[in-house]
Design an enzyme around this catalytic site. Sequence first.
Site, PDB file in Angstrom:
ATOM      1  N   TYR A  93       7.556  -7.978  -1.237  1.00  0.00           N
ATOM      2  CA  TYR A  93       7.261  -8.806  -0.058  1.00  0.00           C
ATOM      3  C   TYR A  93       8.437  -9.731   0.268  1.00  0.00           C
ATOM      4  O   TYR A  93       9.578  -9.275   0.238  1.00  0.00           O
ATOM      5  CB  TYR A  93       5.951  -9.596  -0.270  1.00  0.00           C
ATOM      6  CG  TYR A  93       4.898  -8.758  -0.918  1.00  0.00           C
ATOM      7  CD1 TYR A  93       4.297  -7.723  -0.200  1.00  0.00           C
ATOM      8  CD2 TYR A  93       4.540  -8.921  -2.249  1.00  0.00           C
ATOM      9  CE1 TYR A  93       3.344  -6.911  -0.794  1.00  0.00           C
ATOM     10  CE2 TYR A  93       3.594  -8.105  -2.847  1.00  0.00           C
ATOM     11  CZ  TYR A  93       3.007  -7.117  -2.117  1.00  0.00           C
ATOM     12  OH  TYR A  93       2.076  -6.295  -2.699  1.00  0.00           O
ATOM     13  N   SER A 106      -1.605  -4.190  -6.074  1.00  0.00           N
ATOM     14  CA  SER A 106      -0.731  -3.641  -5.022  1.00  0.00           C
ATOM     15  C   SER A 106       0.185  -2.520  -5.497  1.00  0.00           C
ATOM     16  O   SER A 106       0.810  -1.854  -4.660  1.00  0.00           O
ATOM     17  CB  SER A 106       0.125  -4.751  -4.417  1.00  0.00           C
ATOM     18  OG  SER A 106      -0.658  -5.553  -3.588  1.00  0.00           O
ATOM     19  N   LYS A 113      -0.466   0.683  -3.922  1.00  0.00           N
ATOM     20  CA  LYS A 113       0.058   1.006  -2.586  1.00  0.00           C
ATOM     21  C   LYS A 113       1.163   2.065  -2.667  1.00  0.00           C
ATOM     22  O   LYS A 113       1.411   2.796  -1.698  1.00  0.00           O
ATOM     23  CB  LYS A 113       0.591  -0.262  -1.910  1.00  0.00           C
ATOM     24  CG  LYS A 113      -0.502  -1.299  -1.627  1.00  0.00           C
ATOM     25  CD  LYS A 113       0.092  -2.639  -1.258  1.00  0.00           C
ATOM     26  CE  LYS A 113      -0.950  -3.695  -0.959  1.00  0.00           C
ATOM     27  NZ  LYS A 113      -0.363  -5.040  -0.783  1.00  0.00           N
TER      28      LYS A 113
HETATM   29  O1  DON Z   1      -5.415  -6.963  -1.330  1.00  0.00           O
HETATM   30  C1  DON Z   1      -5.162  -7.824  -2.160  1.00  0.00           C
HETATM   31  O2  DON Z   1      -4.986  -8.989  -1.859  1.00  0.00           O
HETATM   32  C2  DON Z   1      -5.027  -7.386  -3.616  1.00  0.00           C
HETATM   33  N1  DON Z   1      -6.020  -6.393  -3.934  1.00  0.00           N
HETATM   34  C3  DON Z   1      -3.667  -6.817  -3.867  1.00  0.00           C
HETATM   35  C4  DON Z   1      -2.546  -7.758  -3.472  1.00  0.00           C
HETATM   36  C5  DON Z   1      -1.373  -7.657  -4.368  1.00  0.00           C
HETATM   37  O3  DON Z   1      -1.447  -7.129  -5.448  1.00  0.00           O
HETATM   38  C6  DON Z   1      -0.132  -8.332  -3.919  1.00  0.00           C
HETATM   39  N2  DON Z   1       0.952  -8.127  -4.885  1.00  0.00           N
HETATM   40  N3  DON Z   1       1.623  -8.865  -5.521  1.00  0.00           N
END
Ligand code: DON
Length: 303
Positions: free
Chosen positions: A239, A64, A67
Amino acid sequence: MLDLQALLTSISDRIYHEADWGQPAQYIPDLAEIEPAQFAISVCMADGATYSAGLANQRFTIQSISKVFALIATLGRIGDQLWARVDREPSGTAFDSIVLLESDKGHPRNPFVNAGAIVTTDALLSGREPKLALAEFLHLVRAMTEDDDIHINGAVARSEQETGARNKALAHYLASYENLFNPPDLVLGTYFHQCAIEMTTIQLARAGRVLAGLKGSPRVMSLNHARRVNALMMTCGHYDGSGDFAFRVGLPGKSGVGGGILIIAPNVASIGIWSPGLNFYGNSNAGTRAAAYLTQETGWSVF
Ligand code: DON
């Protein structure tokens, strides 16, 4: 005077001594296998010096944290038009939650929850081939880092593509509200590959220099956009754990389920941390503690 190298070494020693790691992400098979007892920290300073401790040359998927780069790329491409499709408020829900999407009529709360990032990826895809969009994205990350040795881990991307039912649900739900302009599978394929970019903590800290406004950092974005990205990292970067991160660390930060955290001390430093065990919110457990130790000792909190 602050002896940053000695401080980072002592933080790394403390983290290994405490041995409170948490569990790596279980829902992405290739991440579930990673040994949790690993830690690295790197800090780039305004004078150009970089200090590290722990496994600072170990590559991990940024997940993430990508992002942040997707937001920078999208602001560069369509500017404020993005805000017609994504909001700028903390969600108070988990990164992969779908609950607010219904009451908010397909308008994600911010670009850092998965639904919001799927929309920014969609905006990056529009009008060009996925391969080109991905190549340009990687080009931006490499330019911010000033290092071309940054690549995508195809196995991790595929691992997520095969198991990412939650993200598929989010993408189709966005499409049902006409907030996705490209086919959901195409957007998700691109999104999973962005998430599977591998970096070291040294590279991550270097990539953040422009957000920290450090002198000599590559000019890939305006000061105004950097300010806005930092504000979103502070309020939404962790989050439903964003309040806790601001309370304990006091700096804009963005986590990934690979265990990485990018942290920005405006005008002072850019920080990359990695430890793959996660806490309740899906953010690095030992990494968050290390960030708190760092700001306690340096006084770098913005508060
Ligand atoms: O989309 C997902 O679930 C993962 N590729 C990324 C989510 C993520 O890294 C959340 N962060 N802590």
